[in-house]
Design an enzyme around this catalytic site. Structure first.
Site, PDB file in Angstrom:
ATOM      1  CG  HIS A 190      17.508  -9.078 -15.521  1.00  0.00           C
ATOM      2  ND1 HIS A 190      17.203  -8.547 -16.600  1.00  0.00           N
ATOM      3  CD2 HIS A 190      15.593  -9.556 -15.163  1.00  0.00           C
ATOM      4  CE1 HIS A 190      16.748  -8.155 -16.722  1.00  0.00           C
ATOM      5  NE2 HIS A 190      14.627  -8.969 -16.193  1.00  0.00           N
ATOM      6  CD  GLU A 432      11.614 -25.035 -35.426  1.00  0.00           C
ATOM      7  OE1 GLU A 432      12.102 -25.016 -33.955  1.00  0.00           O
ATOM      8  OE2 GLU A 432      10.776 -24.290 -35.389  1.00  0.00           O
ATOM      9  CG  ASP A 456      11.335 -26.458 -30.402  1.00  0.00           C
ATOM     10  OD1 ASP A 456      11.362 -27.432 -29.774  1.00  0.00           O
ATOM     11  OD2 ASP A 456      11.040 -25.562 -31.220  1.00  0.00           O
ATOM     12  CB  CYS A 503      19.549 -19.976 -36.150  1.00  0.00           C
ATOM     13  SG  CYS A 503      17.908 -20.862 -36.339  1.00  0.00           S
TER      14      CYS A 503
HETATM   15  C1  PEP Z   1      15.607 -24.312 -32.428  1.00  0.00           C
HETATM   16  O1  PEP Z   1      14.266 -24.733 -31.694  1.00  0.00           O
HETATM   17  O2  PEP Z   1      17.015 -24.343 -32.283  1.00  0.00           O
HETATM   18  C2  PEP Z   1      14.598 -22.460 -32.334  1.00  0.00           C
HETATM   19  C3  PEP Z   1      16.185 -22.026 -32.901  1.00  0.00           C
HETATM   20  O3  PEP Z   1      13.726 -22.491 -31.743  1.00  0.00           O
HETATM   21  P1  PEP Z   1      13.241 -21.510 -30.436  1.00  0.00           P
HETATM   22  O4  PEP Z   1      14.699 -21.675 -29.557  1.00  0.00           O
HETATM   23  O5  PEP Z   1      12.440 -20.516 -30.326  1.00  0.00           O
HETATM   24  O6  PEP Z   1      12.232 -23.442 -30.551  1.00  0.00           O
HETATM   25 MG    MG Z   2      12.726 -24.018 -32.364  1.00  0.00          MG
END
Ligand code: PEP
Ligand code: MG
Length: 578
Positions: A190, A432, A456, A503
């Site tokens: 926060h 990932e 990941d 992402c």
């Molecule tokens: C990732 O693994 O890069 C991802 C976007 O998913 P999360 O961070 O939710 O595991």
């Molecule tokens: Mg992930």
């Protein structure tokens, strides 16, 4: 003396320290005698009512100040206060264990807080602060102590605290807080969110901060670099004043890019996606300045509650996001739960290596009804926009085919019921797990699109638990192996003419993003806080330069070499504030 911590909100500050010590009440184990339970329960109900009034007053004041997003934090506190499971357990503790009311509050809240702190997702873990906040409020009311916030500051200061809870910062006067420094907290806490939204420089997670600073001590802060200098020499103060001017100029220029279309200096359009974890206004605040939702982490809908969200509840949330994005893609990731991210509504067995265990898609295969409920909700919502359905933790082509069979089954069910869905929705995968990244050419034949989850991917490629602070030095997103592997995925998907995005955190990272573009990526998804910076960065970068960077990076030997190379070669593109 120089202290270091995690930079969460950039900026320069020079001033005096204000060491903030919130009210602290020690609660010790207590038992009530026979016949006292009723009085303890009555007192608990009374204190709960008083706490609700306090929270409601803060919430209303924030609304009146025109800050509905921050007001929402306190709506969440009211929900926690009214949580049926927590209340029931407290009452049970008083009635059956003979606990005193304050001890019952302390114990049960601490239990829920512990559960949340175990969540894998940092966004969820940070919500433990809300439980802590509500617990402290209840305990304070129990002992009849008045609230003491940061609202009473009389002059501009650099606030140093062990931790800052939402209540501490609710009344914070942004003109009086030059910077925030804490011992606890990370990028998604926060304190970090509030600091960023108020554009207050902040460094969190400074080890042993409070034992090294004193009230009114002079300090200089370079929050972007995560550096705090105590009692700076006059020369240092002068240098920081110049830095501060430069930062302000740069930050103002960066802000101008927020609403711009993302293009490289040579005119190539890069799509900018938004990463979201829900459908509330705070999550969707970046809708107008992004081209798509690149990652909707739907697991947030499932967490911190006693029952699974049903189909209609999910449908309403998905529909809202799809409608808000009009025809622009909304990449909805199916449930990514398991590992150390548990649900109180599902009794998942303990595993020795949960991160390598029955998580995400694998878990959905084990609980087909949970998976199908989500698929039904998503497909039904697809008529309200452009749905891109994304499967997490895909390790093999079998995984894709197995998941596709579920999707087909759900389509058949909806067809049989005459329920509407968009037949053109897309199905894709998160890349990932290294095994699927290596066979990206085969995967590209099976799906409509992919998005690289670098968080990941790095964990599994380098064999480092991304949550373990003791192995943090081995978790290396700039490892040349990461860029080589990502390069393979981009190349294969581009060759197949299938959309590919990043992402994970690297998508919004000012050093990594140029390399990704150089590897052929034309779509990057990130949190709102990174959007203006990345758009600005891209505007000063040519694809030719990005390609040169990528070619150089994949031939370097180590992650520190890569980082050094990128910092040196992107000095102009990644100026302060950018
Ligand atoms: C990732 O693994 O890069 C991802 C976007 O998913 P999360 O961070 O939710 O595991
Ligand atoms: Mg992930």
């Amino acid at each position: 003396m120089v202290l270091k911590g995690t930079p969460v909100s950039p900026g320069i500050a020079i001033g005096k320290l204000y060491c903030y010590q919130p009210v602290h009440i020690e609660v010790s184990e207590g038992f009530c005698g026979a016949g006292e339970a009723e009085a303890q329960i009555a007192r608990f109900e009374e204190v709960k009512g008083e706490a609700a009034k306090e929270i409601e007053a803060i919430r209303a004041a924030l609304e009146a100040l025109g800050d509905p997003e921050k007001a929402k934090i306190f709506t969440a506190h009211l929900d926690i206060l009214d949580d049926v499971a927590i209340t029931e357990e407290i009452l049970q503790g008083i009635q059956e264990e003979n606990w005193t009311g304050d001890w019952a509050i302390q114990k049960i809240y601490a239990k829920f807080e512990r559960m949340i702190r175990k969540a894998k997702d940092p966004l969820i873990r940070e919500r433990a602060a809300d439980f802590d906040d509500v617990r402290k409020r209840l305990i304070r009311r129990w002992y009849g102590v008045q609230e003491k916030g940061l609202g009473a500051l009389t002059e501009p200061v650099i606030v140093a605290a062990r931790d800052l809870l939402p209540s501490d910062t609710a009344s914070l006067d942004r003109k009086k807080v030059l910077a925030i420094l804490t011992e606890v907290g990370g990028t998604t806490s926060h304190s970090a969110i509030i600091a960023r939204s108020y554009e207050i420089p902040a460094i969190l997670g400074i080890p042993d901060l409070m034992s090294q600073v004193r009230q009114d001590q002079s300090a200089a802060v370079d929050a972007g670099a995560g550096e705090l200098i105590l009692e700076p020499a006059p020369d240092t103060v002068k240098a920081y004043e110049l830095k501060r001017e430069e930062f302000r100029r740069e930050a103002a220029e960066t802000r101008e890019f927020l609403g711009a279309e993302a293009r490289t200096a040579c005119g190539i359009r890069i799509d900018i996606g938004l990463n979201i974890g829900g459908a509330d206004e705070q999550e969707l605040a970046g809708e107008a300045v992004t081209d798509l939702v690149g990652l909707f982490r739907t697991e947030f809908l499932y967490m911190g509650r006693d029952s699974l969200p049903d189909e209609d509840e999910q449908f309403a949330v998905y529909k809202k996001v799809l409608q808000r994005y009009g025809g622009r893609p909304v990449t909805l990731r199916t449930l990514d739960i398991g590992g150390d991210k548990t649900l109180s509504s599902m009794n998942l067995p303990r595993e020795d290596n949960p991160v390598l265990g029955n998580r995400a898609l694998r878990l959905c295969f084990t609980y087909p009804e949970v998976f199908k409920t989500q698929l039904r909700a998503a497909l039904r919502a697809s008529v309200f926009g452009s749905l891109w359905l994304m499967l997490p933790m895909v390790g093999s082509i079998d995984d894709i085919r197995r998941a596709t069979a579920f999707i087909t089954e759900v389509k058949d069910e909806l067809d049989a019921e005459g329920a509407a869905y968009d037949p053109h929705f897309k199905t894709g995968i998160m890349v990932e797990i290294p095994s699927i990244a290596v066979v990206a050419d085969l995967a590209a034949k099976e799906v409509d699109f992919a998005s690289i989850g670098t968080n990941d991917l790095c964990q599994y490629l380098t064999a480092v638990d991304r949550m373990n602070p003791r192995t943090a030095q081995y978790y290396q997103p700039y490892h040349p192996a990461m860029f080589r592997l990502i390069g393979n995925v981009v190349e294969q998907f581009n060759r197949a003419g299938k959309p590919i995005c990043v992402c994970g955190e690297m998508g919004g990272d000012a050093l990594a993003a140029p390399v990704l573009v150089g590897l052929g990526m034309r779509k990057l998804s990130m949190g709102l806080a990174s959007v203006a910076r990345i758009k600005r960065l891209l505007s000063s970068l040519t694809v030719e330069k990005a390609e040169q960077l990528a070619a150089a990076v994949i031939n370097l030997s180590t992650a520190p070499e890569v980082e050094h190379y990128l910092r040196t070669n992107l000095r102009n593109e990644t100026r302060q504030g950018a």
